[in-house]
Design a protein around this motif. Structure first.
Motif: not given
Length: 286
Positions: A212-220, A250-251
């Motif tokens: 959830a966090a990574v997809l949010r950061f990707a969108a940002e 993230v790996m």
């Protein structure tokens, strides 16, 4: 010096910690768990893990052992008592000890069992695996259908990791009806023409907190994201692949079933997302 662990309200040396043989976590795998990473002595994504724990308990009609405030206090106390700079806090809640073995749920007055312990992992965020990238194999997904509940039923994921080890790989991606569901203990992604592709949320995969966090950061960061199933063949033809999890962040993945992904080295999207995730998570750690 032994670790200090937490069992049902008591902080104890690990060798003194015990749980009843009648505990339903032991007899029935009737329990749920969470793993929260620690960086710089602070907890990463604690609120997300607490929320998912509450959801898992609710889905199994299991009582919460305490509220989030007390849970946070226990986590912090264990981190401090064990001097954890980088590592993890493992939490497990079971339906408790009804005093005997029975398939039926015990009466409501049986208290849940709450256990927590720490694992020290110095230099966790600087793992050399992030520079090398993971090699994965594919295996059939034969787990039960409610993978969105983070239960302690981890026999098949454990077997999957051993299958990967036997094949000279680092992990396994599970496949159901021709499409990748997830890794043995992580969410799976590919990147094609700049678009990040990962399976949509459902009962078929764990709703990863790191995901959830990574997809949010990707969108940002204005990266394109497409949530849908993908095949092993599609993954092998991708430009990049990677996984996310609480312990590995993230790996990058550089090989699937012996086929190199892209250049066979960690790609720019995975590298950038790892940087962003670590930077943002450290800034918001509690």
């Amino acid at each position: 010096m032994s670790r200090i662990v937490y069992v049902n309200g008591a902080y104890l040396p690990e060798e003194e910690a015990t749980v009843s043989i009648f505990d339903r976590g032991f007899l029935m795998a009737d329990g749920v768990y969470e793993v929260t990473s620690v960086l710089g002595g602070k907890l990463i994504d604690f609120a997300g893990h607490a929320a998912r724990l509450a959801r898992s308990l609710s889905e199994l009609q299991m009582a919460a052992p305490c509220d989030d405030e007390e849970l946070l206090a226990i986590h912090r106390e264990l981190v401090e008592r064990n001097g954890i700079e980088d590592g993890m806090v493992y939490l497990q809640v079971t339906r408790g000890n009804p005093g005997d073995r029975d398939f039926a749920f015990p009466a409501d007055d049986v208290a849940p069992t709450l256990v927590l312990f720490t694992q020290s992992k110095p230099g966790m965020a600087e793992s050399p695996l992030a520079e090398r990238g993971l090699k994965v194999i594919s295996i059939p997904d034969v787990r039960w259908g409610r993978r969105d509940i983070k239960t302690v039923q981890l026999l098949y994921p454990s077997m999957g990791k051993m299958m990967a080890k036997a094949a000279g790989a680092d992990d396994a991606w599970m496949v159901e009806e021709g499409a990748v569901t997830e890794g043995t203990s992580n969410n799976a992604y590919i990147v094609k023409d700049g678009t990040i592709i990962t399976r949509h949320l459902s009962e078929e995969i764990l709703h990863g907190i790191t995901r959830a966090a990574v997809l949010r950061f990707a969108a940002e960061a204005q990266m394109q994201v497409e949530e849908r199933p993908f095949t092993i063949e599609e993954a092998q033809a991708a430009d990049e692949a990677f996984i996310t999890s609480a312990s590995m962040f993230v790996m990058p993945v550089v090989e699937i079933d012996g086929a190199a992904i892209g250049t066979g080295t960690p790609g720019p999207v995975a590298r950038r997302l790892r940087e962003i995730y670590l930077e943002e998570s450290r800034a918001k750690a509690v």
